[in-house]
Motif scaffolding. Sequence first.
Motif, PDB file in Angstrom:
ATOM      1  N   VAL A 105       0.966  -1.198   0.082  1.00  0.00           N
ATOM      2  CA  VAL A 105       0.085   0.054  -0.020  1.00  0.00           C
ATOM      3  C   VAL A 105       0.952   1.289   0.151  1.00  0.00           C
ATOM      4  O   VAL A 105       0.574   2.265  -0.991  1.00  0.00           O
ATOM      5  CB  VAL A 105      -1.014   0.060   1.020  1.00  0.00           C
ATOM      6  N   ILE A 106       1.848   1.288   0.809  1.00  0.00           N
ATOM      7  CA  ILE A 106       2.633   2.594   1.146  1.00  0.00           C
ATOM      8  C   ILE A 106       3.785   2.702  -0.041  1.00  0.00           C
ATOM      9  O   ILE A 106       3.751   3.802  -0.793  1.00  0.00           O
ATOM     10  CB  ILE A 106       3.288   2.513   2.562  1.00  0.00           C
ATOM     11  N   GLY A 107       4.334   1.660  -0.467  1.00  0.00           N
ATOM     12  CA  GLY A 107       5.221   1.653  -1.350  1.00  0.00           C
ATOM     13  C   GLY A 107       6.721   1.690  -0.913  1.00  0.00           C
ATOM     14  O   GLY A 107       7.217   1.089   0.275  1.00  0.00           O
ATOM     15  N   GLN A 108       7.568   2.484  -1.276  1.00  0.00           N
ATOM     16  CA  GLN A 108       8.981   2.616  -0.968  1.00  0.00           C
ATOM     17  C   GLN A 108       9.113   3.467   0.506  1.00  0.00           C
ATOM     18  O   GLN A 108       8.421   4.706   0.578  1.00  0.00           O
ATOM     19  CB  GLN A 108       9.699   3.447  -2.114  1.00  0.00           C
ATOM     20  N   MET A 123       7.238   4.043  10.740  1.00  0.00           N
ATOM     21  CA  MET A 123       6.246   3.194  10.057  1.00  0.00           C
ATOM     22  C   MET A 123       4.887   3.620  10.735  1.00  0.00           C
ATOM     23  O   MET A 123       3.931   3.663   9.931  1.00  0.00           O
ATOM     24  CB  MET A 123       6.639   1.746  10.527  1.00  0.00           C
ATOM     25  N   SER A 124       4.709   3.928  11.794  1.00  0.00           N
ATOM     26  CA  SER A 124       3.802   4.303  12.591  1.00  0.00           C
ATOM     27  C   SER A 124       3.156   5.676  11.759  1.00  0.00           C
ATOM     28  O   SER A 124       1.780   5.760  11.759  1.00  0.00           O
ATOM     29  CB  SER A 124       3.910   4.514  14.041  1.00  0.00           C
ATOM     30  N   ASP A 128      -0.616   5.761   9.843  1.00  0.00           N
ATOM     31  CA  ASP A 128      -1.387   6.169  10.732  1.00  0.00           C
ATOM     32  C   ASP A 128      -2.663   6.601   9.861  1.00  0.00           C
ATOM     33  O   ASP A 128      -3.725   6.684  10.160  1.00  0.00           O
ATOM     34  CB  ASP A 128      -1.000   7.598  11.156  1.00  0.00           C
ATOM     35  N   ALA A 129      -2.661   6.844   8.395  1.00  0.00           N
ATOM     36  CA  ALA A 129      -3.657   7.236   7.668  1.00  0.00           C
ATOM     37  C   ALA A 129      -4.377   6.159   7.206  1.00  0.00           C
ATOM     38  O   ALA A 129      -5.598   6.226   6.649  1.00  0.00           O
ATOM     39  CB  ALA A 129      -3.123   7.983   6.375  1.00  0.00           C
ATOM     40  N   ASP A 133      -4.028   3.264  15.735  1.00  0.00           N
ATOM     41  CA  ASP A 133      -3.110   2.667  16.723  1.00  0.00           C
ATOM     42  C   ASP A 133      -2.676   1.347  16.474  1.00  0.00           C
ATOM     43  O   ASP A 133      -2.878   0.360  17.078  1.00  0.00           O
ATOM     44  CB  ASP A 133      -4.219   2.570  17.807  1.00  0.00           C
ATOM     45  N   PRO A 134      -1.791   1.192  15.459  1.00  0.00           N
ATOM     46  CA  PRO A 134      -1.259  -0.091  15.029  1.00  0.00           C
ATOM     47  C   PRO A 134      -0.084  -0.122  16.024  1.00  0.00           C
ATOM     48  O   PRO A 134       0.548   0.529  16.641  1.00  0.00           O
ATOM     49  CB  PRO A 134      -0.773   0.227  13.510  1.00  0.00           C
ATOM     50  N   ILE A 135       0.248  -1.599  16.092  1.00  0.00           N
ATOM     51  CA  ILE A 135       1.038  -2.037  16.735  1.00  0.00           C
ATOM     52  C   ILE A 135       2.248  -2.757  15.889  1.00  0.00           C
ATOM     53  O   ILE A 135       1.861  -3.842  15.056  1.00  0.00           O
ATOM     54  CB  ILE A 135       0.799  -3.130  17.946  1.00  0.00           C
TER      55      ILE A 135
END
Length: 263
Positions: A105-108, A123-124, A128-129, A133-135
């Motif tokens: 999804v994010i890519g590079q 990475m957090s 975030d988008a 609240d990812p771990i």
Amino acid sequence: MNKSNKIKIIFLILMTSVGCSRRNLTYFSDLDSQKGATFEIANKSEPRIQADDLLSITVTSLNPESNMLFNAGVIIPSEGNNTTISAPINENYLVDKDGYINYPVIGQIKLEGYTKQGAVQRMSELLDAYVKDPIINIRFMNFKVTVIGEVQQPNSFVIPTEKITVLEALGLAGDMTAYGKRENVLIIREKDGIRTANRLNLNNKEVLSSEFYYLQQNDIIYVEPYKTKAIQADNNPRTFALISSGLTLAVILILNFRDMFTN
């Protein structure tokens, strides 16, 4: 005793002395045997992500679909607006020569130069988008050190804890042989595109405060042999002939000088 026998005896003494030079085989031999010593741990440093590192990155959140998506799972739409989520693929992320990983999804994402904690923070921010609240958990999958030279079991060792000292690495290799130079252990390290080589004296307690006491990923430890081992390993008869000839000549000269002064 005739002159011939004297030469033989002195020759044997010289040959014995060549192979019996005194060596210090004790680690940290300058430590007080009664009091010991106390050192503040100020030389420990967190490993930083480098090119060619292999990283395991897992994301956990309250959203199962996000968990699967960002852990290399596959979401397949089906009829009736239901969603099928496949099992995650066990995939690691290789840091390329420019310091980037290619993340779903994010890519590079550039992670080179970050500690694990710094990479988690980065990475957090990027996730975030997409995830609330990812771990995030990051691990080095190829954190290894290599021990070669005068050790019992030279090899490369993968370190699951990502923390190891030079003594622990030598322990994994079965410790040095009696021919290993404890006062001259070479540590080869690559960092920020620069390769450095540093020598440690493991007879000296000051090595406990060295920046090379704690190893980094891909460090190479080389234990140099003493010269006596190199001589023993040389199968060339000419080498032994030259040594024998030199020692014989030395004995003859000594005897001749002695006779000159005694006559």
